[in-house]
Design a protein around this motif. Structure first.
Motif, short mmCIF file in Angstrom:
data_model
loop_
_atom_site.label_atom_id
_atom_site.label_comp_id
_atom_site.label_asym_id
_atom_site.label_seq_id
_atom_site.Cartn_x
_atom_site.Cartn_y
_atom_site.Cartn_z
N ASP A 391 1.39 -12.01 -8.49
CA ASP A 391 -0.20 -12.04 -9.18
C ASP A 391 0.10 -10.20 -9.36
O ASP A 391 0.41 -9.77 -10.09
CB ASP A 391 -1.71 -12.24 -9.23
CG ASP A 391 -1.36 -14.19 -9.50
OD1 ASP A 391 -0.23 -14.43 -10.33
OD2 ASP A 391 -2.38 -14.59 -8.77
N ALA A 392 0.20 -10.02 -8.17
CA ALA A 392 -0.34 -8.51 -7.77
C ALA A 392 1.11 -7.86 -8.15
O ALA A 392 0.99 -6.24 -8.89
CB ALA A 392 -0.42 -8.27 -6.10
N SER A 395 4.15 -11.07 -12.24
CA SER A 395 5.27 -11.91 -11.97
C SER A 395 4.60 -13.39 -11.94
O SER A 395 5.25 -14.50 -11.27
CB SER A 395 6.20 -12.29 -10.93
OG SER A 395 6.34 -12.49 -9.84
N GLY A 396 3.81 -13.33 -12.02
CA GLY A 396 2.55 -14.58 -11.83
C GLY A 396 2.36 -16.01 -12.91
O GLY A 396 1.77 -16.72 -12.72
N ALA A 397 3.35 -16.05 -14.09
CA ALA A 397 3.60 -16.54 -14.59
C ALA A 397 4.20 -17.53 -14.17
O ALA A 397 3.47 -18.82 -14.38
CB ALA A 397 3.99 -16.42 -15.97
N GLN A 420 -10.68 -11.66 -0.39
CA GLN A 420 -9.64 -10.55 0.07
C GLN A 420 -8.07 -10.31 0.03
O GLN A 420 -7.51 -10.22 0.16
CB GLN A 420 -10.18 -10.89 1.26
CG GLN A 420 -11.81 -11.19 2.22
CD GLN A 420 -11.98 -10.95 3.11
OE1 GLN A 420 -11.63 -12.64 3.88
NE2 GLN A 420 -12.07 -10.32 3.97
N VAL A 421 -7.87 -12.12 -0.12
CA VAL A 421 -6.12 -12.24 0.28
C VAL A 421 -5.67 -11.60 -0.86
O VAL A 421 -4.67 -10.81 -1.45
CB VAL A 421 -5.57 -13.91 0.19
CG1 VAL A 421 -4.08 -14.10 -1.00
CG2 VAL A 421 -6.18 -14.51 1.45
N ARG A 422 -6.67 -11.65 -2.37
CA ARG A 422 -5.68 -11.34 -3.88
C ARG A 422 -5.40 -9.25 -3.36
O ARG A 422 -5.17 -8.68 -3.83
CB ARG A 422 -7.12 -11.68 -4.22
CG ARG A 422 -6.45 -10.82 -5.93
CD ARG A 422 -6.97 -10.76 -7.16
NE ARG A 422 -8.66 -9.85 -6.89
CZ ARG A 422 -8.39 -9.11 -6.97
NH1 ARG A 422 -7.68 -7.80 -7.57
NH2 ARG A 422 -9.93 -8.59 -7.13
N LYS A 423 -7.38 -8.96 -3.31
CA LYS A 423 -7.42 -6.93 -2.90
C LYS A 423 -6.01 -6.92 -2.22
O LYS A 423 -5.22 -6.20 -2.19
CB LYS A 423 -8.33 -6.98 -1.93
CG LYS A 423 -9.82 -7.04 -2.68
CD LYS A 423 -10.64 -7.18 -2.47
CE LYS A 423 -12.67 -7.22 -3.08
NZ LYS A 423 -13.67 -7.22 -2.58
#
Length: 734
Positions: A391-392, A395-397, A420-423
């Motif tokens: 996602d970051a 290319s998260g499609a 926290q993982v996303r950040k």
């Protein structure tokens, strides 16, 4: 400006407020009909049709009320209307129907609302009666078309009162002033209690009080689903794709949300309750509204904000996520009251709370359904990182690419929730993009360290590791024990959590190690190396801020440290730990009893600790045996032998410093039995002496530095140790 309507027949025949001819000024009835598409800019054909139709009914009733007032008004063009009362006007008031003998309750036969429209959903969500809907529309009309303000000013017979009063709203809805309709404005009624309607000017008689609809409610009726201004920074809309592995537990929580009061509590056992709460609301078809508890408490009027939260949830058909509850500190009376009022106001609205401590039944009138949230298995944590990195990178499609072994090993030791993982994934991706290369293990480690809160830094000194295994000079047995500590820290979730190798008894999932050895043998440096291996930061506890002369304060200080340390991905280092982890003794006075209580508390707290802690001591015999049983790794740090001392001398002097050809480090290693810390101190002192002399480092400066170190340590200077360099060292020292 006039407040009259020119002719009653005009008011009945033409759309309300349509001017009778060119050049005429706008009268108070100059309002384009909400139900008339030909009106000037009010109707959006694709807008909320049910709202326009209902407002059209309000328009017709306002038109009739204006015409009725005009029929008995002897001077409709009086510019001082509402500022005086003539005897004739007083007679007309006395001749009007009395509220003491109300007529039979009237009203129009209102059509049922469309269940799919916004008005229908709003009425169902707030439990509104048909009369409530009409009263709400009467109060909303001035916020949708400002020309209704002049109409209401005319009907109120007061230029300054441009919103409907309770009396006018009841009149427009065909309700008697003394009928049951007036009770729809009480604080407990759905309109006011639900936050849809505000009754202003409480000092006036009830019928004269002004009604106002909050801007957020009007915006919702007009099709706006954005969070209101009052809640900006306090609540955000949760989203993301629920993970298939957590779907079963999310479905169970969603079922609990749909029953009873909708109050659910997720007890954090090291898992990710925030993500589970959002997934559960999404599974139930609800819009997750994630509340920041610290922002809620910091607001000057948190009770008002809590009501706005509930209103927002009902308007959008959503549910509230509140946590961690510990941030509210509900043990304080005012915070407990806030939580109690929020839960009471949210009755019927899904409210999913979470925290690390048990729920106190005193906090709320109804007890929540409780779920324990365990840590996710290693495979699921890896999938979280894969999805977050995809996602970051944008290319998260599709299905995310699997992590390679290096990246998987880098993130294995960390305990992070989904946010926290996303950040961390965003930070690591941006860092790698700046150098136009793929994300590496070091990027992930640095990004995770950036997620550590600053709370522990107020209680301990943070050290960012800057050394590695190559900087250590230790016996093979000690290096194996350090490697075992890193191994335990990396796989503790799988062994202690998934395989349940430490079950029951309130035992935590922490890893506790003891480094024992004389001063200067590398204990603190080894802890820094292990932290670097795990990609974590080292937090050194300053015992001067922990130990307190007042009874009970030391335990409180330690508790704060343990609580903060459990929330960060770091290693907690208790240097000179025997100062607080000493042996319990026989009780002879109050001081002994207090010291034993301290030790007993530490025994329990270390066993329930969920982080990684290292204790260092110069005197292992001083530690209580009960502590030794709770240790996972014990590493012995002996004094270095001659080959190790030679390696230490060579490493401490570095490669940049110029050396004299006569420098004999083998002689230094053979004759001077010093620990690594002392050798480093000698090397630094010798470097200063060489810099002052302006020549390469030689034996004269080294021996002089060793003499100074001997004096610091209180050791005797023997000629057998220094040999022919003794006199030169003394001369250099002088």
């Amino acid at each position: 400006m006039t407040y009259g309507v020119r002719d009653r027949r005009e008011a009945d025949a033409a759309p309300l407020g349509e001017p009778s001819g060119p050049g005429d000024s706008a009268a108070p009835g100059d309002v384009a009909g909400p139900g008339d598409p030909s009106g000037p800019g009010l109707v959006d054909p694709a807008g909320p049709r049910d709202l326009w139709e209902r407002l059209g009914g309000v328009e017709r009733r306002v038109r009739r009320a204006v015409a009725a007032r005009r029929a008995v008004d002897p001077d409709p063009d009086d510019p001082y209307r509402g500022q005086y009362l003539t005897p004739e006007a007083a007679e007309r008031i006395l001749a009007a129907p009395s509220a003491l003998h109300p007529p039979p309750e009237g009203g129009e036969g209102w059509e049922p609302l469309s269940p799919g429209g916004r008005l229908g959903r709003l009425a169902a969500g707030f439990g509104l009666l048909p009369l409530d809907v009409e009263l709400l529309l009467v109060a909303t009309a001035p916020d949708i078309d400002a020309r209704f303000e002049r109409l209401y000013g005319y009907l109120n017979d007061d230029l300054t009162r441009r919103r409907p009063t309770i009396g006018l709203a009841l009149e427009l809805c065909g309700q008697p002033a003394a009928g049951p309709g007036r009770f729809r404005f009480s604080a407990a009624a759905p309109l006011v209690g639900g936050g849809l309607l505000e009754v202003q000017e409480p000092g006036l008689p009830l019928l004269s009080r002004v009604l106002r609809v909050p801007d957020r409610v009007t915006a919702h009726l007009l099709g706006d689903d954005e969070i209101g201004d009052a809640l900006q920074g306090v609540v955000r809309i949760g989203g993301g794709r629920p993970e298939a592995a957590a779907a079963a537990q999310a479905a169970r929580v969603a079922d609990a949300v749909r029953t009873g009061s909708g109050l659910v509590y997720l007890l954090d056992k090291g898992g990710d309750p925030a993500r589970l709460a959002v997934d559960a609301l999404l599974a139930g078809g609800r819009r997750p509204l994630v509340v920041d508890p610290e922002a809620l408490v910091a607001d000057p009027a948190p009770e008002r904000l809590a009501q706005a939260l509930v209103t927002e949830a009902r308007l959008s058909g959503g549910g509230l996520v509140l946590g961690p509850v510990d941030a509210l500190d509900p043990r304080r009376p005012e915070r407990a009251r806030l939580l109690r009022e929020l839960c009471a106001a949210a009755a019927g609205v899904p409210l999913v709370t979470y925290g690390a401590k048990g729920w106190d039944p005193w906090w709320t009138r109804e007890s929540p359904v409780r779920f324990a949230v365990a840590p996710p298995p290693a495979a699921r944590r890896t999938r979280q990182w894969e999805r977050a990195l995809a996602d970051a990178a944008g290319s998260g499609a599709g299905e995310p690419a699997p992590l390679d072994d290096a990246l998987a090993d880098a993130v294995a030791p960390y305990r992070l929730d989904a946010e926290q993982v996303r950040k961390a994934a965003v930070v690591a991706t941006r860092t790698a993009a700046l150098e136009r290369r793929p994300v590496g293990a070091d990027d992930l480690r640095a990004a995770v360290r950036a997620q550590n809160s600053a709370g522990l830094e107020r209680l301990a000194r943070r050290v960012e590791p800057a050394v590695g295994w190559d900087d250590l000079v230790l016996p093979p047995a000690t290096r194996r024990q350090l490697a075992e500590l890193a191994l335990r820290a990396r796989h503790r979730e799988q062994v202690l959590g998934q395989w349940r190798m430490r079950p029951g008894g309130g035992r935590g999932r922490g890893v506790i190690a003891l480094f024992a050895g004389e001063s200067g043998t590398g204990k603190t440096m080894s802890a820094e190396v292990v932290a670097a291996e795990l990609g974590m930061e080292l937090y050194v506890v300053d015992l001067s801020t922990v130990v307190d002369k007042y009874i009970g304060e030391t335990e409180k200080n330690l508790e704060r440290i343990f609580v903060e340390a459990a929330e960060v991905n770091g290693i907690l280092l208790f240097d000179e730990a025997d100062a607080v982890f000493g042996k319990r003794s026989q009780v002879k006075d109050a001081h002994d009893r207090h010291a034993n209580v301290e030790s007993a508390y530490l025994l329990q707290r270390m066993e329930s600790f969920d982080g990684i802690a290292v204790l260092t001591t110069n005197l292992r015999a001083n530690l209580d045996e009960a502590f030794t049983r709770r240790l996972d790794v014990v590493a012995e740090f002996p004094m270095p032998d001659e080959p190790q001392r030679l390696a230490l001398w060579d490493r401490c002097l570095g490669t940049e410093m110029p050396r004299d050809e006569g420098l004999d480090l083998a002689f230094c290693a053979r004759r001077f039995e010093l620990a690594g810390g002392s050798i480093r101190a000698c090397a630094v002192t010798a470097a200063y002496l060489a810099a002052e002399a302006g020549r390469p480092l030689g034996m004269e400066q080294v021996v002089s530095a060793v003499l100074q170190e001997y004096r610091k340590l209180g050791r005797l200077v023997l000629e057998s140790e220094f040999g022919p360099w003794l006199d030169g060292g003394r001369a250099g020292d002088a």
